[in-house]
Design an enzyme around this catalytic site. Structure first.
Site, PDB file in Angstrom:
ATOM      1  N   GLU B  61       0.856  -1.186   0.000  1.00 18.42           N
ATOM      2  CA  GLU B  61       0.000   0.000   0.000  1.00 18.42           C
ATOM      3  C   GLU B  61       0.890   1.234   0.000  1.00 18.42           C
ATOM      4  O   GLU B  61       1.650   1.466   0.928  1.00 18.42           O
ATOM      5  CB  GLU B  61      -0.900  -0.001   1.236  1.00 18.42           C
ATOM      6  CG  GLU B  61      -1.927  -1.108   1.179  1.00 18.42           C
ATOM      7  CD  GLU B  61      -2.635  -1.304   2.505  1.00 18.42           C
ATOM      8  OE1 GLU B  61      -2.702  -0.347   3.291  1.00 18.42           O
ATOM      9  OE2 GLU B  61      -3.097  -2.429   2.737  1.00 18.42           O
ATOM     10  N   ASP B  72      -5.386   8.574  10.965  1.00 22.78           N
ATOM     11  CA  ASP B  72      -4.055   8.094  11.292  1.00 22.78           C
ATOM     12  C   ASP B  72      -3.549   8.591  12.624  1.00 22.78           C
ATOM     13  O   ASP B  72      -3.801   9.718  13.037  1.00 22.78           O
ATOM     14  CB  ASP B  72      -3.075   8.498  10.189  1.00 22.78           C
ATOM     15  CG  ASP B  72      -3.274   7.657   8.944  1.00 22.78           C
ATOM     16  OD1 ASP B  72      -3.110   6.427   9.053  1.00 22.78           O
ATOM     17  OD2 ASP B  72      -3.621   8.215   7.889  1.00 22.78           O
TER      18      ASP B  72
END
Ligand SMILES: Cc1ncc(COP(=O)(O)O)c(C=O)c1O
Lengths: 393, 269
Positions: B61, B72
């Site tokens: 990814e 995140d």
């Protein structure tokens, strides 16, 4: 054309809920329940009672005679500065804390820039005895020491946002991250008509008490419910949404939205989102926002911390795009001058956010018989240091 | 790479099979690694991909950095900020990846937030991905309903798999809806958290992994968030088809650099 949110939270092409799956259950729970809860008689009763006895509503609609004489038009001031905690922000936090209780939440988080929304949130959490965590950019914590102290006195924990530019947008990111990490027991009290659906609509509804009152107050004073113009400053747009709300579908009422030009629209230091923004996604909403060509969100600038947001609520993006609202931006200097003028002419020291709205009187001509309502969103106590520095008082 | 593939179990059609689907059919525990493009150094992208493939990783990814990465935790936030400061941007990433298929055959996914993709133009973005040989996208803040109404046709046109997330809070009904809309794998977020937040999996996660496995979904699941060593990778892949490592990998990169990537991968399996 409708200027309210549709059932998916869209205002024209703007709005919606662009959220990661982690936030889906939270926002979905709120989306499914908010209108139903707000319409419950017991909710309405409690909300109205608190607005009356605790916040001090209705706030006066004051005919500003000296200001009217100076600008040769009829100017009314909607005195949100007289709300408990000093600004309109508390209308929303009262509504949302009651919502949180109905949803069975026992932990509150919020973001704040200048600290006004943080104080308003800490206040209602103290009132209800609910745990309160406020995220605030590390830089803002330094700039807004008195509001940090207020939040602490009210029993809130102030957590610094250390990421990104360490200001309001990053505090909002941190609050959203907290919500991702605490999906069950926590309610996020967002401070303006921004964020994913249903927030913009819910906050607008809580703030709509402003125009609801203007209507009957104006009827009492002028014999008409509708002014010719309603003017409000726009950061995220909550005080403006409240002041416009009951006039949105009435084209006879002119809507003027005032954004912060900072040091000038082309200076690179500005927060005039309608002029500088492009369509994009910020904090879960599709709206106008200031960004690089590459889609990175840029840092806005305004002398007033409350207008220092790189986006604008989707309702306002739609008012701008559709032409329903007239959007004007005002520089730091012009706002400061108007703040001083209002203080001298009417004995009211406005918040610097609010000063931006008054500067419109200098640049736009109104007719002698026009009824112009300016939403006086907050008082200037929190801004004294900035006024002192600026005017060398 | 033309092959027969059963679509919805109804009729056999012949088409170019996506590398992700092919990899998933190998029936091994998938190890997927996330890294942020432009970090640690701006031009590390290609060598990180090549080294990961050589180290035996199954899927990569590539993180397109964003100024405001909502989902995140601190590690990926910091790597994104650094990557942007290094000068990473969408066009540059495509430029760096232009010839990537000359040297690697591993499935590649671009993971990022929706706004940079939206600014590039979703169709343009997808087109570039296809030209380069990107196999799929993960855009956590592109919601299912918007994808279906506005973008599914475009993704399909350019042969891109869109990967959706589920979490322990996702309702059964919605899991089924997401399974229907997916045609690769489902990204199973291990717990209600931002990336990099957990240390090991407890009973709650085990229950969740088992619950999802029992659904017998059409798409395999790959677990992400909270996998940081061989133990958590083992735990996650006991029920799921694979695991994704992001923050722990980035921490390793920060500390030991690109050359030591194989050392990290060897500790996982
Ligand atoms: C007095 C006052 N007015 C206006 C604003 C701007 O917010 P909004 O646009 O949501 O009303 C703020 C925000 O802190 C404020 O404190």
């Amino acid at each position: 054309m409708s200027y309210n949110a549709d059932d998916k939270g869209y205002y024209g092409e703007f709005g919606g809920a662009f959220i990661p799956e982690m936030l889906y259950p939270n926002t979905e729970e709120l989306r499914r329940n908010y209108i139903h809860i707000m319409e419950e008689p017991s909710f309405k009763k409690e909300f109205d009672q608190l607005l009356k006895d605790y916040v001090g509503r209705p706030t006066p609609l004051y005919f500003a005679e000296r200001l009217s004489n100076k600008y040769n038009t009829k100017i009314y001031l909607k005195r949100e500065d007289l709300c408990h905690t000093g600004a309109h922000k508390v209308n929303n936090t009262i509504g949302q804390i009651l919502m949180a209780k109905r949803l069975g939440k026992n932990r509150i988080i919020a973001e704040t820039g200048a600290g006004q929304h943080g104080v308003a949130t800490a206040t209602v959490c103290a009132l209800m005895g609910i745990e309160c965590i406020i995220y605030m950019g590390e830089i803002d914590i330094d700039r807004q020491a008195p509001n940090v102290a207020r939040m602490k006195m009210l029993g809130a924990e102030v957590r610094p946002a250390l990421s990104g530019s360490r200001t309001l947008k990053d505090a909002t990111n941190e609050a959203i991250r907290d919500w991702i990490n605490n999906p069950v027991d926590t309610h996020y009290i967002i401070g303006s008509v921004v964020g994913p659906h249903p927030y913009p609509d819910m906050v607008a509804r809580f703030q709509s008490v402003i125009s609801e009152e203007i209507k009957w107050q104006l009827k009492e004073k002028e014999g008409v419910e509708n002014p010719d113009y309603v003017i409000a400053c726009v950061g995220g747009g909550s005080n403006a949404a409240g002041a416009y709300y009951h006039y949105l579908d009435n084209p006879d009422v002119g809507i003027i939205a005032v954004e912060a030009a900072g040091k000038g629209i082309d200076s690179g230091e500005s927060a005039a989102t309608s002029a500088l923004g492009k369509v994009g996604i910020i904090h879960g909403s599709k709206t106008l926002l200031m960004q690089t060509q590459d889609g990175q969100i840029t840092e806005p600038y305004s002398i007033s911390a409350g207008l220092d947001y790189p986006g604008v609520g989707p309702m306002h993006a739609h008012l701008f795009r559709s032409g329903r609202g007239e959007f004007i931006s005002i520089t730091d200097d012009d706002a400061m001058k108007s703040g001083l003028l209002l203080s001298k002419l009417e004995g009211i020291i406005p918040a610097i956010e609010t000063s931006h709205a008054f500067a419109i009187l200098e640049i736009k001509d109104f007719k002698p018989n026009d009824i112009v309502v300016i939403n006086l969103s907050g008082r200037g106590d929190k801004d004294l240091d900035t006024y002192i520095d600026y005017f060398k008082l | 790479m033309f092959c027969h593939y059963r679509l919805w179990g109804m009729k056999k059609i012949e088409y170019l099979m996506n590398r992700i689907n092919k990899k998933l059919q190998e029936n091994k525990k998938i190890l997927s690694i996330y890294f942020t493009a432009g970090y640690p150094a701006l031009n590390d992208t290609v060598s990180i991909i090549q080294t990961l493939e050589k180290s035996g990783v199954d899927l990569i990814e590539i993180g397109l950095p964003f100024s405001d990465p909502l989902a995140d935790g601190p590690t990926i936030q910091a790597s994104s900020t650094a990557a942007l400061q290094n000068g990473m941007h969408t066009e540059l990433l495509f430029e760096q990846l232009k010839n990537i298929r000359d040297s690697v055959s591993i499935p590649l996914i671009i993971m990022g937030y929706f706004n940079p993709v939206f600014q590039y133009g979703v169709e343009n973005f997808c087109k570039r991905c296809q030209q380069i040989g990107i196999d799929g996208l993960i855009l956590p803040d592109l919601p299912l309903d918007v994808y279906k109404t506005d973008y599914e046709a475009i993704f399909k046109k350019y042969g891109l798999i869109n990967v959706f997330l589920i979490t322990p809070q996702t309702s059964d009904e919605r899991i089924k809806e997401i399974d229907e809309a997916s045609d690769g794998f489902i990204y199973m977020v291990s717990s209600a958290t931002t990336t990099g937040a957990t240390e090991g999996f407890g009973e709650e996660q085990q229950d969740y992994f088992e619950r999802i496995a029992a659904f017998k979904l059409k798409n395999p699941q790959i677990v992400g968030f909270g996998i940081n060593n061989s133990e958590t990778f083992e735990q996650a892949t006991q029920f799921a088809a694979g695991g994704i490592i992001g923050s722990a990998f980035i921490k390793h990169l920060t500390e030991y650099g690109v050359e030591s990537i194989p050392d990290f991968i060897n500790t996982i399996r």
